[in-house]
Design an enzyme around this catalytic site. Sequence first.
Site, PDB file in Angstrom:
ATOM      1  N   CYS A   1      16.547  44.630  45.186  1.00 46.56           N
ATOM      2  CA  CYS A   1      17.503  44.716  45.645  1.00 46.56           C
ATOM      3  C   CYS A   1      16.855  46.005  46.864  1.00 46.56           C
ATOM      4  CB  CYS A   1      18.272  44.421  44.676  1.00 46.56           C
ATOM      5  SG  CYS A   1      20.448  44.559  46.255  1.00 46.56           S
TER       6      CYS A   1
ATOM      7  N   LYS B   1      12.877  46.324  38.484  1.00 48.75           N
ATOM      8  CA  LYS B   1      13.837  46.680  39.899  1.00 48.75           C
ATOM      9  C   LYS B   1      13.395  48.530  39.104  1.00 48.75           C
ATOM     10  CE  LYS B   1      17.748  46.319  41.447  1.00 48.75           C
ATOM     11  NZ  LYS B   1      19.195  45.771  41.816  1.00 48.75           N
TER      12      LYS B   1
ATOM     13  N   GLU C   1      19.046  37.727  43.472  1.00 48.88           N
ATOM     14  CA  GLU C   1      18.938  38.677  42.176  1.00 48.88           C
ATOM     15  C   GLU C   1      19.510  38.247  41.002  1.00 48.88           C
ATOM     16  OE1 GLU C   1      20.330  42.443  43.599  1.00 48.88           O
ATOM     17  OE2 GLU C   1      19.072  43.395  41.856  1.00 48.88           O
TER      18      GLU C   1
HETATM   19  N1  URP Z   1      21.785  45.092  43.595  1.00 47.39           N
HETATM   20  C1  URP Z   1      22.023  45.779  43.987  1.00 47.39           C
HETATM   21  O1  URP Z   1      20.976  46.442  44.368  1.00 47.39           O
HETATM   22  N2  URP Z   1      22.976  45.963  45.018  1.00 47.39           N
HETATM   23  C2  URP Z   1      22.935  47.528  45.717  1.00 47.39           C
HETATM   24  C3  URP Z   1      23.428  47.572  47.430  1.00 47.39           C
HETATM   25  C4  URP Z   1      22.794  47.419  48.452  1.00 47.39           C
HETATM   26  O2  URP Z   1      21.672  48.115  47.996  1.00 47.39           O
HETATM   27  O3  URP Z   1      23.505  47.037  49.270  1.00 47.39           O
END
Ligand code: URP
Length: 403
Positions: free
Chosen positions: A260, A223, A148
Amino acid sequence: MNTREDKIVTSENGEENDKESPGKEGSICGFDSLNQLLSSSLKPQVYQEVTRLLQGLNCGKPLESVALPDSATTLSSNHGFDLKAFSFHADKELMREPRIVRVGLIQNSIALPTTHPFLDQKRALFQKLKPIIEAAGASGVNILCLQEAWTMPFGFCTREKSWCEFAEPVDGESTQFLSGLAQKYNMVIVSPILERDVNHGETIWNTAVIIGNHGNIIGNHRKNHIPRVGDFNESTYYMEGNTGHPVFETAYGRIAVNICYGRHHPLNWMGFGLNGAEIVFNPSATVGELSEPMWPIEARNAAIGNSYFVGSINRIGTEVFPNPFTSGDGKPQHTDFGHFYGSSYFSAPDASCTPSLSRHRDGLIISDMDLTARYDMYADMLAHYVKPDFAPQIITDPLLQKV
Ligand SMILES: NC(=O)NCCC(=O)O
């Protein structure tokens, strides 16, 4: 005052290490990964039983490793990144030929401290990634996914505007860089970046660009779920995506990207499945304190529940930012996000999974997979569920006395 440069040294391979414990920042009890900890600590027979339970069996056997060409292993030793390859087998069908696809995932730390000029940081990441992508190409990888926001440090914890400078249009510099490599190696590349939508007021999005094996842009996905938890202050920069659950039909199979935070949402995984994804990538940036116990479960569960393969990627290292920040959670001000624990891996629909890459070293993990057919009954069920006249499908025991 101690600066970031005082605390961090950069090793030959560009990896940043704490001077107090060189090479071991982010290790688990001195081991690179849970798998390495177990294999080094347990008797071989016990280790075999533990991995059978933790990683499952593929066609009734432990997952097989795959040998890679010397050109790839030489790149890995010269440039200091891990290289691992496995093969998920499937039972042979009598009526159809197997559809074997070779897939790669790259995890990496940033290449320069966050205090360096932004353009230098980005270009240094291009240089760092090039030999790893070339190793994927030399290994015959068909589809490769990067982590990401791979062109930048994950500065969204700071809520500072300046990190927006890393944003690029979908056809920007990073796409052009990868497009050449995609063409050279006849490889599809999934490139998660910070997007600047130049046609709509320079709106910022967290986006994955899908680059076809001819270097063309097949499309992009934004996203779906944006975290607002701990230091993950991403909604300061971009909001929930507006592209739905697209599946991209490539030369090698139908792929999708669940970026993510979307991995915590089962219906999000299902959306990609209903649209026919055969492989779903989950490029991530997450830290141990927040999510590590969930990491080995969620993607694997999605693979089992949706009958597709999942490639999970997390960045590595501790990224220290120049200005202290708080996140409205009562915690004292600090300058880093915590440790991004890597541990990238693949999961298969038959409940088996690969061991993970290291918690603290750059790496490329490769896996062969045989893509299989899927079913569509849930599309109808969901369409029915959202109608106003929906009545739950409950069959009551006629002997139950209801008052
Ligand atoms: N980049 C992101 O969405 N991080 C969120 C943390 C997670 O999902 O563990």
